[in-house]
Design an enzyme around this catalytic site. Structure first.
Site, PDB file in Angstrom:
ATOM      1  CE  LYS A   2      -4.181   1.976   2.658  1.00  0.00           C
ATOM      2  NZ  LYS A   2      -4.808   1.766   3.853  1.00  0.00           N
ATOM      3  CB  SER A  37      -8.132   3.853   3.019  1.00  0.00           C
ATOM      4  OG  SER A  37      -7.259   3.150   3.864  1.00  0.00           O
ATOM      5  CB  SER A  88      -8.621   1.028   6.036  1.00  0.00           C
ATOM      6  OG  SER A  88      -9.157   2.406   6.013  1.00  0.00           O
TER       7      SER A  88
END
Lengths: 482, 477, 95
Positions: A76, A151, A175
């Site tokens: 990420k 997210s 998330s």
């Protein structure tokens, strides 16, 4: 090859079925071909990945290999990667080349794991749909008109679309788990403090936790084996010995006591999602578990408390973005105030600014007690709820999200609607507990996620439970057509 | 109207650690700009603080030295404001749960009386960087070497009633931190800085007046001047029917005035909240007791011991015990010569006078305790007189060697041979019949004349006691 | 609970954000909804409860007092928007 999880890839590499260079090259080519429609990557680390793969192959040939040496994954874009752009999904860091590695990244590098690229995400991890990214929304591989969740939407979409076999992610209020549910993946959010936050760009420091998005619980266990551990650079990292998270995967679930919180099956839950979850629970009964209805009486307060605590911490965490030492800086500031205000207004997107404003308000003179302190007391109530529950049951189960993935653009009008997306996941972060979302059905060909919540440091048990479920069902092997 | 001054002091002391409060950067003074600014100090995304063990120890040490309550659970907070020398946009400090709680300090005032001044709290916090305003085409340059340097902020109760008391409090604090070894206290480098909260009220009034906070006071002298000028300003203002505004004022030592710092008044809403990157610091009694065992003898205890052990006067004991290096020097001299009274005099008068004039600290004195003790030995064993000793001391300062050597090369050895002294006495008596007559007829003042003559003849080397005795004997015959 | 335009301006200034008129209006509207959400907390009885700022309730670890960082100025200033003579430059700071 692209259907393989990391456990399988590890076995194939060891058996010499293909080399790390071959699989890495293949993945890079596939990403270039397929990601245009998904937008799951922000940065592709082609050169570095190939160099890492060659080194991995050499090490493997020399017998100097970790189990995961040569396995490619994605990170990420919230994790700092030395020499590689680390944007956190924000214009503010669009030009930021991290000069150091996050501990999580360093751990994977040390294990010989290859970094394919950096995945898209909601800006500064603030969002539940991956629509707040400066780099544009990510599309759900199951249906490109839908969001992948957020997210960690880029990581989830990339794993679901086989643009990487596994990815790192972070979870502040859901998330990891919510995108896992929306994309049909296994998403593990470990106990707060289990994996280091050093080099993981902060959203809300007391809630942020690194975890994984994978195709199976077994893969999650392998990833956690690399990620977890005490880090002297992170004062909130816990100095408790790690374990081999694969060791307990095959334990039978006979006698497992599962708590079913009434609040997670109340109004607002999609009926078809509920049905899938109830079916999954029946599956656990077949595996020897017993179900017990429990109450988490303050869970309805969790979203409210979270939207005070997380923005408050974020408002301070994001003060460092001032255009002075790195990152975006506005053109020709006329004075210091202008430098600050224009840099921050131009560098941050709408949702980030909104949360900074909310957090600033909650901490400002005259409101601290009513908002911040009250929220911290509610946090205590929520933790007490879980403590009481775990006195009765081993784990808690329910839906990860009240519904399946929604349309891009459908929930952007009112932030509060979006905030309520995380209604079942947020309390887990407030209490610092581990949670995992596993695929548990399809509704209109869209994945449904089952959330399993455990007591602190029970990752091994959670992975065991998830693995046993995945031995008995095949929801986690369902993949979208890409 | 008669006015009473009310002062509370906030003193920032830079802790003498090797590394910063939350990072492994050096805090050495004078490095090239930004060469001691690590990724944490620059507030790079993803970086996190880890507390320096020594800084905590030093804070607790200070707390024990001022008899304070030690926070068994202390918490760091973020104090939020934007400034270019504050990279994170917040200062990590302690608000509600400081490491050091209520304590007190005994201060000796000018008249010799002792006043106890309350200490409200002392907390750890990070220093900011530096802004440089020159040479950048109208822009400001930021150096973050100092950012994150550990500070202990010591806050007094508003119990100080004059500029003189403020200085006495500061000097005592300065003495204490040097004793504890927790800071070098060097005010010229900003390693000890003082902000003063000053207000006035009509004498007898119990409510406090509105206060002004004076910043940027960087010497004992300026503390006194800044407070006095601010008190004067406030009294003038009130007597003219005006009001004091609560504000931050800057002391300008060149103009000797305080002036309002309006720029800092904007948005004074610091939004403190517990630092989520750090857990509370929880300590136990065993930790405190362990630190207590490392406490040195403190100024007050040392002063009392000097009085008891060496029979020094209150004043001598205070002067010597105030500064740790001076106190140790004094005791080293005593160890060599065994004469505390003479040691005290030589250290606090002769040596001090030289050091003051030469503007050097006692640690750099050319005369070591060894040398000074050796000199005193020569006085007590009658090798030289106290007067000759001053000459020897001068030579020592000039680096001419030890007392033995100087006395020898300069031929300063006292004449103690009674035969030789008798001869000198007889010669003086024989050469001054007129004065002998005067003395014998009762004019005893003339005695001094004879002594002077003999000392002159002996170039000061005749033992004064012997000269007196023999002279008396001879004259009375 | 609603929020005034003045409050919005005050908070934006504290946070060093510059909002356009449209953004201010949007902020006021979304604030109203968000405050309605977070004000639900007020219904909970939290008397006698200690606030919880961390799920972990242990003491923070401490670091040895050792200089571990080397000079990395050159490398770190590659990310800086404006530098000269090793210093980060900002518009004139008025004391």
């Amino acid at each position: 090859m692209f259907k393989l999880g990391i456990a399988d890839i590890s076995r194939s590499l060891a058996a010499g079925e293909f080399s790390s260079e071959e699989i890495t090259t293949a993945y890079l080519a596939r990403i270039k071909e397929k990601d245009k429609e998904l937008n799951s990557y922000i940065t592709l680390c082609e050169e570095q990945a190939l160099a890492q793969a060659k080194a991995a192959d050499t090490n493997r040939a020399n017998g100097d290999a970790h189990l995961l040496t040569g396995v490619p994954i994605a990170h990420k874009d919230i994790f700092c990667t030395a020499g590689i752009k680390t944007s956190c999904g924000s214009r503010m860091l669009d030009n930021f080349i991290a000069p150091y590695n996050a501990t999580v990244v360093e751990n994977f590098n040390q294990a010989g794991v290859i970094t394919l690229g950096k995945t898209n995400m909601d800006e500064f991890a603030m969002g539940s749909s991956n629509e707040t990214s400066y780099y544009g929304p990510v599309h759900n591989p199951w249906n490109k008109e839908l969001v992948p969740g957020g997210s960690s939407g880029g990581s989830a979409a990339a794993v679901a679309a086989h643009l990487c076999p596994a990815a790192t992610a972070t979870d502040t209020g859901g998330s990891i788990r919510q995108p896992a549910a929306f994309c049909g993946l296994t998403g593990l959010k470990p106990t707060y403090g289990r994996a280091s936050r050093w080099g993981m760009i902060a959203f809300a420091s007391s809630l942020d936790q690194a975890g994984t998005l994978t195709r199976s619980a077994e893969d999650a266990a392998l990833m956690l084996n690399v990620m977890a551990g005490h880090d002297p650079k992170d004062s909130t990292s816990i100095d408790i010995a790690t374990e081999d998270y694969t060791a307990n995967l095959n334990k039978p679930l006979q006698g497992l006591k599962i708590g079913i919180p009434v609040q997670h099956f109340a109004e607002g839950l999609d009926a078809e999602v509920e049905q899938n979850i109830r079916n999954a629970l029946s599956e656990f009964e077949k595996l020897g578990a017993t179900l017990k209805e429990i109450s988490l009486p303050n869970s309805h307060q969790s979203v409210s408390a979270y939207y005070v605590i997380a923005p408050a911490e974020a408002s301070a965490n994001l003060s460092r973005y001032d255009g002075v030492r790195y990152g975006y800086r506005c053109e020709d500031p006329k004075d210091l105030e202008d430098l600050y205000k224009r840099t921050r207004s131009e560098g941050f997107g709408t949702e980030v600014k909104r949360r900074i404003m909310v957090g600033t308000y909650a901490l400002s003179a005259g409101y601290y007690d009513a908002y911040y302190l009250k929220a911290q007391k509610i946090r205590r109530l929520i933790k007490n709820d879980f403590d009481n529950a775990f006195a009765e049951v081993d784990v808690i189960m329910g839906p990860t999200s009240p519904h399946t993935a929604f349309k891009i653009g459908s929930q952007t009008n009112d932030p509060v609607t979006m905030y309520l997306e995380d209604i079942y996941t947020i309390a887990v972060n407030l209490a610092g507990l581990p949670g995992i979302s596993v695929p548990a059905g399809l509704v209109n060909n869209l994945p449904v996620g089952l959330q399993i919540i455990g007591n602190s440091f029970s990752e091994s048990h959670l992975l065991n439970i998830a693995h046993q479920f995945q031995q008995a069902t095949d929801w986690h092997t369902q993949t979208p057509e890409i | 109207m008669e006015w009473e001054t009310v002062i509370g002091l906030e003193v920032h002391v830079q802790l003498a650690t090797n590394s910063k409060l939350f990072s492994g950067s050096s805090i050495e003074f004078g490095a090239e700009p930004n060469t001691q600014a690590s990724i944490y100090d620059l507030a790079l995304p993803g970086t996190l603080p880890v507390l320096n063990k020594e800084a905590l120890k030093m804070a607790v040490k200070f707390g024990l030295a001022v008899d304070a309550e030690i926070g068994m659970k202390s918490v760091f907070d973020r104090k939020n404001y934007f400034y270019p020398d504050l990279p994170k946009g917040y200062q990590t400090s302690q608000l509600d749960f400081p490491t050091v709680g209520k304590g007190s300090l005994d201060v000796t005032l000018q008249d010799g009386s002792i006043k106890t001044i309350g200490i409200t709290r002392a907390h750890m916090e990070e220093d900011a960087g530096k802004s440089l305003h020159e040479d950048f085409h109208g822009e400001t340059g930021i150096d973050l070497n100092r950012a994150g340097t550990p500070l202990l902020e010591i806050v007094s109760e508003p119990e100080i009633r004059s500029a003189g008391e403020a200085v006495a409090y500061l000097k005592k604090l300065h003495s204490l931190i040097l004793y504890l070894g927790i800071s070098d206290g060097d005010m010229s480098k900003g390693n000890m800085r003082c902000d003063a909260n000053v207000s006035v009220r009509p004498k007898g009034e119990t409510e406090f007046g509105t206060r002004a906070e004076i910043k940027n006071i960087n010497s004992f002298k300026f503390v006194e001047k800044a407070i006095n000028i601010e008190v004067e300003r406030q009294i003038d203002l009130l007597e003219d029917g005006g009001r004091v505004v609560q504000e931050t004022r800057l002391y300008d030592s060149e103009k000797n005035e305080t002036r309002s710092m309006r720029s800092k008044e904007v948005a004074n809403d610091y939004r403190y909240f517990p630092e989520p990157d750090l857990l509370p610091i929880i300590i136990d009694q065993a930790y405190i007791e362990e630190i207590r065992t490392t406490l040195p003898e403190l100024p007050d205890a040392k002063r009392q011991r000097f009085i008891d052990q060496y029979k020094l006067s209150e004043y001598d004991a205070l002067v010597l015990a105030n500064d740790l290096t001076t106190a140790s020097y004094f005791e080293d001299v005593v160890a060599v010569c065994g004469n505390a009274k003479l040691s005290a005099n030589w250290v606090s008068v002769d040596l001090q006078a030289y050091l003051n004039e030469a503007e050097i600290p006692i640690s750099e004195s050319p005369v070591t305790p060894e040398l000074l003790g050796g000199l005193i030995n020569k006085i007590t064993d009658n090798t030289i007189s106290s007067k000759i000793a001053k000459t020897v001391f001068e030579a020592m300062l000039a680096g001419e060697g030890d007392a033995e050597k100087i006395i020898k090369t300069k031929g300063l050895k006292q004449v103690t041979d009674s035969g030789a002294i008798e001869a000198m006495v007889e010669a003086v008596i024989a050469n001054n019949p007129e004065q002998v007559e005067q003395y014998r007829s009762g004019k005893e003042k003339v005695f001094g004349f004879f002594v002077g003559q003999i000392m002159k003849d002996s170039k000061g080397k005749a033992n004064p006691a012997q000269v007196n005795q023999i002279l008396k004997d001879k004259l009375s015959n | 609970m609603s929020i005034s335009a003045n409050d919005i301006a005050y908070i934006a200034n504290l946070a060093r954000l510059q909002l356009s008129e449209a953004e201010k209006e949007e902020a006021a509207a979304s604030f109203a909804n968000i405050l309605a959400l977070i004000d639900q907390m007020q219904s909970a009885d939290t008397s006698d409860l200690e606030p919880l700022s961390h799920a972990i309730e242990s003491s923070q670890p401490l670091r040895e007092d050792i200089v571990t960082e080397k000079n990395q100025r050159e490398d770190l200033q590659k990310n800086a928007p404006k530098c000269e003579k090793g210093l980060y430059l900002v518009p004139k700071v008025i004391e």
